[in-house]
Each structure stands twice: as C-alpha cells, then as structure tokens.
Design a protein around this motif. Structure first.
Motif, PDB file in Angstrom:
ATOM      1  N   GLY A   1      10.444  70.921  58.728  1.00 29.34           N
ATOM      2  CA  GLY A   1      10.089  72.487  58.755  1.00 29.34           C
ATOM      3  C   GLY A   1       9.060  73.059  60.041  1.00 29.34           C
ATOM      4  O   GLY A   1       9.016  73.913  60.761  1.00 29.34           O
ATOM      5  N   VAL A   2       7.836  71.852  59.531  1.00 33.00           N
ATOM      6  CA  VAL A   2       6.624  72.382  60.161  1.00 33.00           C
ATOM      7  C   VAL A   2       6.900  72.410  61.939  1.00 33.00           C
ATOM      8  O   VAL A   2       6.777  72.446  62.874  1.00 33.00           O
ATOM      9  N   LEU A   3       7.519  70.448  61.724  1.00 32.83           N
ATOM     10  CA  LEU A   3       7.832  70.483  63.563  1.00 32.83           C
ATOM     11  C   LEU A   3       9.102  71.660  64.213  1.00 32.83           C
ATOM     12  O   LEU A   3       8.925  71.643  65.172  1.00 32.83           O
ATOM     13  N   TRP A   4       9.229  71.611  63.551  1.00 33.16           N
ATOM     14  CA  TRP A   4      11.257  72.980  63.802  1.00 33.16           C
ATOM     15  C   TRP A   4      10.163  74.100  64.010  1.00 33.16           C
ATOM     16  O   TRP A   4      10.465  75.226  65.350  1.00 33.16           O
ATOM     17  N   GLY A   5       8.905  74.181  63.276  1.00 33.38           N
ATOM     18  CA  GLY A   5       8.276  75.911  63.529  1.00 33.38           C
ATOM     19  C   GLY A   5       7.728  75.877  64.946  1.00 33.38           C
ATOM     20  O   GLY A   5       7.154  76.812  65.548  1.00 33.38           O
ATOM     21  N   ILE A   6       6.900  74.668  65.003  1.00 29.88           N
ATOM     22  CA  ILE A   6       6.235  74.286  65.440  1.00 29.88           C
ATOM     23  C   ILE A   6       6.424  74.134  67.288  1.00 29.88           C
ATOM     24  O   ILE A   6       6.279  74.926  68.744  1.00 29.88           O
ATOM     25  N   PHE A   7       7.346  73.975  66.926  1.00 28.63           N
ATOM     26  CA  PHE A   7       8.955  73.772  68.519  1.00 28.63           C
ATOM     27  C   PHE A   7       9.152  75.072  68.983  1.00 28.63           C
ATOM     28  O   PHE A   7       9.235  75.625  70.203  1.00 28.63           O
ATOM     29  N   VAL A   8       9.898  75.973  67.980  1.00 27.98           N
ATOM     30  CA  VAL A   8       9.905  77.492  68.536  1.00 27.98           C
ATOM     31  C   VAL A   8       8.734  78.282  69.070  1.00 27.98           C
ATOM     32  O   VAL A   8       9.028  78.573  69.321  1.00 27.98           O
ATOM     33  N   GLY A   9       7.840  78.261  67.671  1.00 28.51           N
ATOM     34  CA  GLY A   9       6.422  78.697  68.112  1.00 28.51           C
ATOM     35  C   GLY A   9       5.816  78.744  69.962  1.00 28.51           C
ATOM     36  O   GLY A   9       5.717  79.147  70.905  1.00 28.51           O
ATOM     37  N   SER A  10       6.472  77.171  70.318  1.00 26.83           N
ATOM     38  CA  SER A  10       5.688  76.495  71.983  1.00 26.83           C
ATOM     39  C   SER A  10       6.668  77.315  72.936  1.00 26.83           C
ATOM     40  O   SER A  10       6.446  77.295  73.842  1.00 26.83           O
ATOM     41  N   ASN A  11       7.795  77.369  71.912  1.00 28.78           N
ATOM     42  CA  ASN A  11       8.864  77.817  73.450  1.00 28.78           C
ATOM     43  C   ASN A  11       8.925  79.375  73.553  1.00 28.78           C
ATOM     44  O   ASN A  11       8.993  79.873  73.866  1.00 28.78           O
ATOM     45  N   PHE A  12       8.860  80.290  72.579  1.00 30.95           N
ATOM     46  CA  PHE A  12       9.133  81.392  72.665  1.00 30.95           C
ATOM     47  C   PHE A  12       7.882  82.710  73.043  1.00 30.95           C
ATOM     48  O   PHE A  12       7.644  83.342  73.409  1.00 30.95           O
ATOM     49  N   LYS A  13       6.765  81.610  72.041  1.00 32.20           N
ATOM     50  CA  LYS A  13       5.130  82.404  72.506  1.00 32.20           C
ATOM     51  C   LYS A  13       4.545  83.959  72.061  1.00 32.20           C
ATOM     52  O   LYS A  13       4.372  84.240  73.013  1.00 32.20           O
ATOM     53  N   SER A  14       5.953  84.496  71.139  1.00 35.04           N
ATOM     54  CA  SER A  14       5.802  85.715  71.003  1.00 35.04           C
ATOM     55  C   SER A  14       6.018  85.651  69.245  1.00 35.04           C
ATOM     56  O   SER A  14       6.456  85.352  68.769  1.00 35.04           O
TER      57      SER A  14
ATOM     58  N   PRO B   1       6.854  88.415  67.478  1.00 34.59           N
ATOM     59  CA  PRO B   1       7.975  88.987  66.885  1.00 34.59           C
ATOM     60  C   PRO B   1       9.268  87.633  66.645  1.00 34.59           C
ATOM     61  O   PRO B   1       9.895  88.329  66.206  1.00 34.59           O
ATOM     62  N   VAL B   2       9.184  87.422  68.035  1.00 36.14           N
ATOM     63  CA  VAL B   2      10.622  86.495  68.594  1.00 36.14           C
ATOM     64  C   VAL B   2      10.241  85.375  67.587  1.00 36.14           C
ATOM     65  O   VAL B   2      11.736  85.090  66.623  1.00 36.14           O
ATOM     66  N   VAL B   3       8.972  85.302  67.249  1.00 31.58           N
ATOM     67  CA  VAL B   3       8.857  83.818  66.778  1.00 31.58           C
ATOM     68  C   VAL B   3       9.705  83.871  64.824  1.00 31.58           C
ATOM     69  O   VAL B   3      10.428  83.695  64.113  1.00 31.58           O
ATOM     70  N   VAL B   4       9.674  84.850  64.342  1.00 29.97           N
ATOM     71  CA  VAL B   4       9.278  85.663  63.191  1.00 29.97           C
ATOM     72  C   VAL B   4      11.118  85.294  63.011  1.00 29.97           C
ATOM     73  O   VAL B   4      11.665  85.091  62.314  1.00 29.97           O
ATOM     74  N   GLN B   5      11.250  86.307  64.294  1.00 31.05           N
ATOM     75  CA  GLN B   5      13.580  86.527  64.100  1.00 31.05           C
ATOM     76  C   GLN B   5      13.573  85.120  63.816  1.00 31.05           C
ATOM     77  O   GLN B   5      15.003  85.021  63.496  1.00 31.05           O
ATOM     78  N   VAL B   6      13.517  84.316  64.885  1.00 36.49           N
ATOM     79  CA  VAL B   6      14.137  83.265  65.391  1.00 36.49           C
ATOM     80  C   VAL B   6      13.599  82.253  64.133  1.00 36.49           C
ATOM     81  O   VAL B   6      14.628  81.943  63.652  1.00 36.49           O
ATOM     82  N   VAL B   7      12.601  82.257  63.440  1.00 34.84           N
ATOM     83  CA  VAL B   7      12.710  81.509  62.262  1.00 34.84           C
ATOM     84  C   VAL B   7      13.132  81.700  61.130  1.00 34.84           C
ATOM     85  O   VAL B   7      13.752  80.669  60.718  1.00 34.84           O
ATOM     86  N   VAL B   8      12.825  82.562  60.711  1.00 35.44           N
ATOM     87  CA  VAL B   8      13.799  83.818  59.764  1.00 35.44           C
ATOM     88  C   VAL B   8      15.351  83.032  59.517  1.00 35.44           C
ATOM     89  O   VAL B   8      16.088  82.853  58.894  1.00 35.44           O
TER      90      VAL B   8
END
Length: 370
Positions: A266-279, A281-288
């Motif tokens: 979970g943590v590694l996926w979250g870091i991957f999403v955060g480093s790609n989208f960098k926003s 609101p977008v990170v919240v939507q993608v992670v959820v």
C-alpha cells in the motif's frame, strides 16, 4: 444581498479553471463510469461454479445419477469424484467449497423404500456463501427425489455440516475481511499525499539539491509510512480481540509476515501515485479508486471472485487485499497455517517487489549526473 451576475461570473471562472486542469476534468467523468462498470459487473451475491468433491462409497447407477443431478446444475463444478476422495482433506487444503459423501447403503435403502442418507460438508468460513451452498444442495437433492420413478414416497435426507465455522457466525468471515479493508486505504493515502505535497509545495527541490539518491528517498519515505501502517495492524488486531472476540485459530505467523508485506504494498503504491500525479485532489481520487473501491469489489470481501466476469477477474490478482483477506480468514477461522497460506504470502511479496520497482523507476534519477 446576493448579486446573480457575480454568482454567474464566479461559476464561469470555476468552470474555466476546471477546463484548464485536464487531469481532474478527465477523472471527474472517467471515475464514475469506471465505478458504474465495476459495480454493475461484480455486484452479484449469487454463487456459481462451486468446487465440489464427491466421495461415492456406493458406486452404483443410482449414485452416479444422483451425482449427475449436481453436475447438471450451473451451481456446482465437480473437481474430484471416487470412493477414495478425502473430502475433509480437500476442504483443509482450500481446494473445494463443499464435499458430498454418499454412503455404501445409498441405493439399497432406496430400493427397500427406506430414507437414504447423504452428507455434505461445506466450508463455513463465509456464512452467507455456506448457507447458499447448503440451499443449492437441498434444492438439487429434492430435484433428484422428484425424478425418481417410484409410486411410494422415497426421500433422500441430505445432512449438512459446516467446516471451520459450525455456528455460521458472520463475524468469523466479515471480521478478517474488514481488517483487510481497514488497512487498505490509509497507508497508501498518507504516503501518496506526503509525496504529492512535496511536488505541489515545491519542497521536492530541496531533495534534488541534496545528496539523497532516489533509492534512499524511496526507502526512507516507505519506512516512515510502513511504521504507521504496522501500528494500524497492531491496533486492528487488538480491536478484533477486545471488541469482537476474534482470536487466532492456528499459527499466526503467516498473517504477521503477510501484514508487513501488505502494508508495504500500500505504501509503495501510494508513493508511486503521488510521484506521478503530484496533485493532492488527484492523488486522493486515484488512491481511493485503486486501494478502496477496487478491493471492495474485486477482493472477495463483498462478492465472490468467481462471480466477476473473466475479462475483469485478472484485476483481483493485482489487488493485495485479495491475498491478505485469505491470510486473515485462515488465521482467524481455518488455522491451517503455512500449509495453505504460503502462496498468499509469496504473492504479497511479489506484489510488494513490483510496486517497489514502479516507484523506484519513477524516482531513480533524483540527482543530475556529474
């Protein structure tokens, strides 16, 4: 006093800003469509293709016809049949959801007008599915009796016994699943937001200006939020015991090792999403969408995975919650330990390695070459 012109002007401004942010605009329309497709295709409480093993100790034409009645339904899939089939062992190995045992006097009792006895053993880990399987078996049994060409009333009494969960307590099934779902959102969300915040606020420049390598940055951030996730694992286990009376049915070490790998996924996926989208609101939507909504529908927590269309079922193999729930249910209900849990632990390890590579590939070059 509200001035309509100003309200309209503000509305137009917001829509223009939304139009400029193409990513959020795309997600605003794509996520509901994605959610609708997932819910529509996976939300089914019916149980089909139930793996059934049959121990036929009678081995007669009548017993074969009785078995064929189960085969002709679209509910049961017979995976083993014969007089030497060990139904309890196959249940313990997780190879079947139910096992039918036909005694040697089955045909003799029917010929003499006596009530014949058969037994079905059902995996009771999932109370709802177990009840459905029992009801399907009773209906199939009644269909066989109705097709018998006898003038006298002859009955076949099918006795059911539930494996692992004799009382069919829903908590024994829902509790471990809820544990997996409660851990699936917050660790990746915290890690993703923390990563995206550095990009959004510009503090990532300090990391680039330092001597920190991409691997060191990734490992440090992963370790911090992995520790947060492990604390959540401890708290959920305490809650399961203190408030719901759940305790380990066998060796808990597969769950302990699996928990460490599950949180890392979970943590590694979250870091991957955060480093790609960098926003944020977008990170919240993608992670959820990827760590909560997808596991809710695809992990087997709410709906059987067998009900998911084949075209989408492969997603369950990339959902860590699928395998963590299997570990939790074994630890709290079955207690078989490493004999059947090793494959889930191995899969979580492979997924953690895969997510690490994804994040590392994105962050590997944080320093300019001299």
């Amino acid at each position: 006093m509200v001035r309509p012109k100003r309200v309209i002007a503000q509305t137009i401004k917001e829509l223009v800003q939304l139009k400029r942010d193409q990513l959020i605009l795309a997600l605003a329309f794509l996520l509901p469509v994605f959610a609708m497709l997932l819910f529509g295709l996976t939300s089914s409480l019916d149980v089909n293709n139930i793996n059934l093993a049959v121990q036929d100790l009678d081995i007669t034409y009548t017993s074969r016809e009785y078995i064929a009645t189960f085969e002709r339904t679209n509910k049961f899939k017979i995976v083993a049949i014969g007089s030497k089939v060990n139904v309890p062992q196959m249940l313990n190995q997780g190879k079947i959801a139910a096992g039918l045992i036909i005694p040697p006097e089955f045909t003799r009792d029917l010929r003499h007008g006596r009530e014949a006895q058969v037994q079905i053993l059902v995996d009771g880990t999932d109370a709802n599915t177990a009840n459905l399987i029992r009801n399907y078996a009773i209906a199939t049994n009644n269909a066989f009796v109705g097709n018998l060409n006898h003038k006298t009333a002859i009955a076949v009494n099918i006795q059911s016994q539930f494996w692992y969960n004799p009382g069919l307590k829903s908590l024994n099934y829902v509790g471990p699943g809820a544990m997996g779902m409660s851990l699936t959102l917050l660790p990746p969300l915290f890690a993703g937001l923390a990563t995206a915040k550095e990009w959004e606020h510009g503090t990532i420049i300090q990391v680039y200006a330092s001597s920190l390598t991409g691997t060191e940055y990734l490992l440090g951030k992963t370790m911090a939020y992995w520790l947060v996730g492990i604390t959540e694992v401890f708290l959920t286990n305490v809650m399961a015991w203190f408030f719901f009376g759940l305790w380990y049915a066998g060796d808990p070490t597969p769950l302990i090792v699996g928990s460490a790998l599950y949180v890392a996924c979970g943590v590694l996926w979250g870091i991957f999403v955060g480093s790609n989208f960098k926003s944020l609101p977008v990170v919240v939507q993608v992670v959820v969408a990827t760590t909560f909504m997808l596991p809710w529908l695809m992990s087997g927590f709410t709906y059987p995975i067998a009900n998911i269309p084949t075209a989408l079922r492969w997603l369950a193999n990339f959902t860590p919650t699928t395998f963590y729930i299997l570990l939790a249910r074994d630890a709290f209900s079955q207690g078989m330990g490493w004999s059947i849990a090793w494959s889930s632990v191995l899969t979580l390890g492979l997924l953690a390695g895969f997510f690490f590579l994804l994040a590392w590939w994105k962050l590997r070059r944080m320093q300019l070459e001299d």
